[in-house]
Design a protein around this motif. Structure first.
Motif, mmCIF file in Angstrom:
data_model
loop_
_atom_site.group_PDB
_atom_site.id
_atom_site.type_symbol
_atom_site.label_atom_id
_atom_site.label_comp_id
_atom_site.label_asym_id
_atom_site.label_seq_id
_atom_site.Cartn_x
_atom_site.Cartn_y
_atom_site.Cartn_z
ATOM 1 N N VAL A 144 5.476 14.564 9.661
ATOM 2 C CA VAL A 144 5.157 13.210 10.085
ATOM 3 C C VAL A 144 5.828 12.213 9.148
ATOM 4 O O VAL A 144 5.809 12.382 7.929
ATOM 5 N N ILE A 145 6.454 11.187 9.735
ATOM 6 C CA ILE A 145 7.058 10.121 8.941
ATOM 7 C C ILE A 145 6.401 8.794 9.310
ATOM 8 O O ILE A 145 5.895 8.619 10.422
ATOM 9 N N HIS A 146 6.429 7.854 8.365
ATOM 10 C CA HIS A 146 5.788 6.561 8.543
ATOM 11 C C HIS A 146 6.523 5.569 7.658
ATOM 12 O O HIS A 146 6.659 5.792 6.456
ATOM 13 N N ALA A 147 7.021 4.479 8.233
ATOM 14 C CA ALA A 147 7.751 3.478 7.459
ATOM 15 C C ALA A 147 7.354 2.084 7.917
ATOM 16 O O ALA A 147 6.993 1.871 9.072
ATOM 17 N N VAL A 148 7.433 1.128 7.002
ATOM 18 C CA VAL A 148 7.213 -0.287 7.285
ATOM 19 C C VAL A 148 8.378 -1.056 6.695
ATOM 20 O O VAL A 148 8.561 -1.083 5.477
ATOM 21 N N GLN A 149 9.204 -1.624 7.564
ATOM 22 C CA GLN A 149 10.377 -2.374 7.153
ATOM 23 C C GLN A 149 11.200 -1.548 6.175
ATOM 24 O O GLN A 149 11.695 -0.489 6.519
ATOM 25 N N HIS A 150 11.379 -2.001 4.923
ATOM 26 C CA HIS A 150 12.260 -1.305 3.995
ATOM 27 C C HIS A 150 11.597 -0.125 3.294
ATOM 28 O O HIS A 150 12.246 0.586 2.533
ATOM 29 N N VAL A 151 10.302 0.086 3.523
ATOM 30 C CA VAL A 151 9.565 1.095 2.764
ATOM 31 C C VAL A 151 9.310 2.324 3.625
ATOM 32 O O VAL A 151 8.738 2.232 4.715
ATOM 33 N N PHE A 152 9.735 3.491 3.123
ATOM 34 C CA PHE A 152 9.568 4.757 3.815
ATOM 35 C C PHE A 152 8.525 5.570 3.052
ATOM 36 O O PHE A 152 8.725 5.945 1.909
ATOM 37 N N HIS A 153 7.373 5.815 3.703
ATOM 38 C CA HIS A 153 6.296 6.573 3.083
ATOM 39 C C HIS A 153 6.722 8.035 2.949
ATOM 40 O O HIS A 153 7.457 8.555 3.801
ATOM 41 N N PRO A 154 6.303 8.741 1.889
ATOM 42 C CA PRO A 154 6.628 10.169 1.772
ATOM 43 C C PRO A 154 6.161 10.932 3.011
ATOM 44 O O PRO A 154 5.041 10.731 3.487
ATOM 45 N N PRO A 155 7.005 11.812 3.556
ATOM 46 C CA PRO A 155 6.620 12.556 4.763
ATOM 47 C C PRO A 155 5.462 13.508 4.482
ATOM 48 O O PRO A 155 5.246 13.936 3.345
ATOM 49 N N VAL A 156 4.715 13.832 5.549
ATOM 50 C CA VAL A 156 3.552 14.713 5.444
ATOM 51 C C VAL A 156 3.749 15.900 6.387
ATOM 52 O O VAL A 156 4.047 15.716 7.573
ATOM 53 N N GLU A 157 3.586 17.109 5.852
ATOM 54 C CA GLU A 157 3.650 18.308 6.696
ATOM 55 C C GLU A 157 2.266 18.586 7.261
ATOM 56 O O GLU A 157 1.268 18.584 6.539
ATOM 57 N N LEU A 158 2.214 18.822 8.569
ATOM 58 C CA LEU A 158 0.940 19.093 9.226
ATOM 59 C C LEU A 158 0.690 20.595 9.332
ATOM 60 O O LEU A 158 1.643 21.379 9.356
ATOM 61 N N PRO A 159 -0.566 21.017 9.397
ATOM 62 C CA PRO A 159 -0.875 22.450 9.481
ATOM 63 C C PRO A 159 -0.322 23.108 10.740
ATOM 64 O O PRO A 159 0.021 24.287 10.725
ATOM 65 N N SER A 160 -0.262 22.343 11.834
ATOM 66 C CA SER A 160 0.206 22.912 13.095
ATOM 67 C C SER A 160 0.551 21.778 14.052
ATOM 68 O O SER A 160 0.224 20.612 13.812
ATOM 69 N N LEU A 174 0.813 -1.210 0.000
ATOM 70 C CA LEU A 174 0.000 0.000 0.000
ATOM 71 C C LEU A 174 0.850 1.266 0.000
ATOM 72 O O LEU A 174 0.450 2.297 -0.532
ATOM 73 N N MET A 175 2.035 1.180 0.607
ATOM 74 C CA MET A 175 2.876 2.359 0.765
ATOM 75 C C MET A 175 3.911 2.530 -0.335
ATOM 76 O O MET A 175 4.524 3.597 -0.442
ATOM 77 N N SER A 176 4.136 1.489 -1.152
ATOM 78 C CA SER A 176 5.250 1.563 -2.091
ATOM 79 C C SER A 176 4.851 1.528 -3.559
ATOM 80 O O SER A 176 5.594 2.032 -4.408
ATOM 81 N N ASP A 177 3.724 0.917 -3.888
ATOM 82 C CA ASP A 177 3.334 0.870 -5.295
ATOM 83 C C ASP A 177 2.950 2.276 -5.757
ATOM 84 O O ASP A 177 2.046 2.894 -5.184
ATOM 85 N N PRO A 178 3.620 2.813 -6.781
ATOM 86 C CA PRO A 178 3.406 4.222 -7.159
ATOM 87 C C PRO A 178 1.953 4.555 -7.472
ATOM 88 O O PRO A 178 1.448 5.609 -7.056
ATOM 89 N N LEU A 179 1.269 3.688 -8.193
ATOM 90 C CA LEU A 179 -0.120 3.987 -8.553
ATOM 91 C C LEU A 179 -1.047 3.883 -7.353
ATOM 92 O O LEU A 179 -2.006 4.656 -7.224
ATOM 93 N N LEU A 180 -0.772 2.941 -6.445
ATOM 94 C CA LEU A 180 -1.619 2.817 -5.261
ATOM 95 C C LEU A 180 -1.427 4.005 -4.329
ATOM 96 O O LEU A 180 -2.396 4.497 -3.722
ATOM 97 N N VAL A 181 -0.188 4.486 -4.197
ATOM 98 C CA VAL A 181 0.088 5.614 -3.312
ATOM 99 C C VAL A 181 -0.688 6.852 -3.758
ATOM 100 O O VAL A 181 -1.141 7.656 -2.934
ATOM 101 N N GLU A 182 -0.858 7.019 -5.064
ATOM 102 C CA GLU A 182 -1.616 8.162 -5.562
ATOM 103 C C GLU A 182 -3.105 8.045 -5.270
ATOM 104 O O GLU A 182 -3.802 9.054 -5.168
ATOM 105 N N ARG A 183 -3.591 6.805 -5.126
ATOM 106 C CA ARG A 183 -5.025 6.576 -5.032
ATOM 107 C C ARG A 183 -5.507 6.249 -3.631
ATOM 108 O O ARG A 183 -6.649 6.511 -3.281
ATOM 109 N N PHE A 184 -4.624 5.646 -2.803
ATOM 110 C CA PHE A 184 -5.001 5.240 -1.455
ATOM 111 C C PHE A 184 -3.953 5.702 -0.453
ATOM 112 O O PHE A 184 -2.770 5.780 -0.773
#
Length: 349
Positions: free
Chosen positions: A301-317, A122-132
């Motif tokens: 915010v960062i989020h990773a699962v084993q070898h996969v690092f999800h793109p970081p997200v900036e929060l409003p505050s 869910l976190m690494s497939d390029p097309l899935l990351v855009e959609r979910f």
């Protein structure tokens, strides 16, 4: 060919939740009750079963076009490739209006599944990351057999350790002492996950969903529920000792929080995380963190699962007045000292 004007394309990635739990722990019963709730009307479900003939979709409800059954193998391994194609197809059918415009996705895994490869997909497939976007992991634990299962099955340990919500089922079959013992064990295994008791699978969807790091709908951080840094702190004098049977699998799986009081340099932090994932990726089950980055006013915010690092997200505050960087690790066979020492060496002159 569908006219582009006829496409119903969501403005944000759709939240996807993984429902897991060992065999017989009540996933299907829970899902059946959830799908009867009005809040779940716009939910697509992917059900995986182990074996040639699938039955769970009949037990949940009558199969509809937006309910997809994946059988003939375990979702996390044998038919992992099919998961990608299934989700792509489901999304495509949604935007072309072949199926109702679902707003949430739930993936129910087989009870034998290791959740890590599913989350990686869910976190690494390029097309899935855009959609979910990964909303969270919901894990059911059988109160009657949970202790025995945790002792005997490493998959059940990983399912509990990686959860954002832990649901105790079948509590009516055991006494309070056994419930308390199992609750304590799960809390030590995964301190950040709320532990909820459910009766016959009945619970409110609002208590299970919205587990993610960032909720675009409310523009708020769910930090109070998924990151309880204080739960990882050890009382002075107690050290890191836990009074468990040394033969239990979950002695090998640990949760802890690394905190850093001064703003972090982003490039150095990247190098540190890259080193950890490269050397110990198979043993780092999950990483979740809220970071104070030098030169930035807003938290990251960062989020990773084993070898996969999800793109970081900036929060409003920031969610509260505590602006320290806090990173939660769930690991197997790795000491907390490794993370505490290396973050200092990477970030201090």
């Amino acid at each position: 060919m569908t006219d582009a004007q006829d496409l119903d394309i969501p403005t944000e990635p759709l939240p996807a939740s993984v429902l897991t739990g060992f065999l017989g722990s009540g996933k299907t019963t829970l899902l059946r009750h959830l799908l009867s709730h009005p809040e779940m009307d716009e939910t697509a479900v992917v059900i995986n079963e182990f074996g040639e003939i699938g039955l769970d979709h009949h037990l949940v409800a009558e199969a509809t076009e937006d309910m997809v059954l994946m059988n003939a193998g375990c979702l996390c391994c044998t038919i992992r490739g099919d998961l990608v194609e299934t989700l792509r197809s489901l999304y495509r059918r949604r935007i072309t209006r072949e199926i109702p415009p679902f707003r949430r996705l739930v993936i129910e895994t087989t009870g034998l599944a290791d959740p890590a490869p599913i989350l990686q997909t869910l976190m690494s497939d390029p097309l899935l990351v855009e959609r979910f976007r990964l909303d969270g992991v919901i894990t059911t634990v059988d109160a009657a057999n949970g202790e025995v299962t945790l002792d005997a099955q490493i998959e059940s340990v990983k399912q509990a350790a990686m959860a954002d919500r832990l649901l105790l089922t079948k509590c009516d079959l055991v006494d309070q002492d056994r419930i308390d013992a199992l609750t304590q064990r799960l809390a030590q295994l995964n301190p950040a996950a709320p532990i909820l008791q459910v009766e016959n699978g009945k619970t409110e969807p609002s208590s299970l969903f919205g587990c993610g790091l960032y909720d675009p709908a409310s523009k708020s951080l769910d930090v109070q529920r998924w990151l309880k840094a204080e739960a990882y702190e050890h009382d002075e004098g107690h050290g890191h000792e836990h009074h468990h049977d040394v033969n239990r699998h979950d002695e090998r799986v640990r949760s802890f929080c690394v905190t850093y009081d001064v703003p972090l340099d982003w490039d150095r932090l990247n190098a540190w995380v890259d080193m950890l994932i490269t050397l110990y990726g198979q043993q780092i089950l999950r990483i979740k963190g809220i970071l104070c980055i030098a030169g930035e006013e807003k938290p990251l915010v960062i989020h990773a699962v084993q070898h996969v690092f999800h793109p970081p997200v900036e929060l409003p505050s920031w969610p509260d007045d505590d602006h320290r960087s806090r990173i939660v690790f769930i690991v197997r066979d790795l000491p907390e000292s490794l993370f505490q020492e290396t973050i200092r060496s990477f970030n201090e002159e």
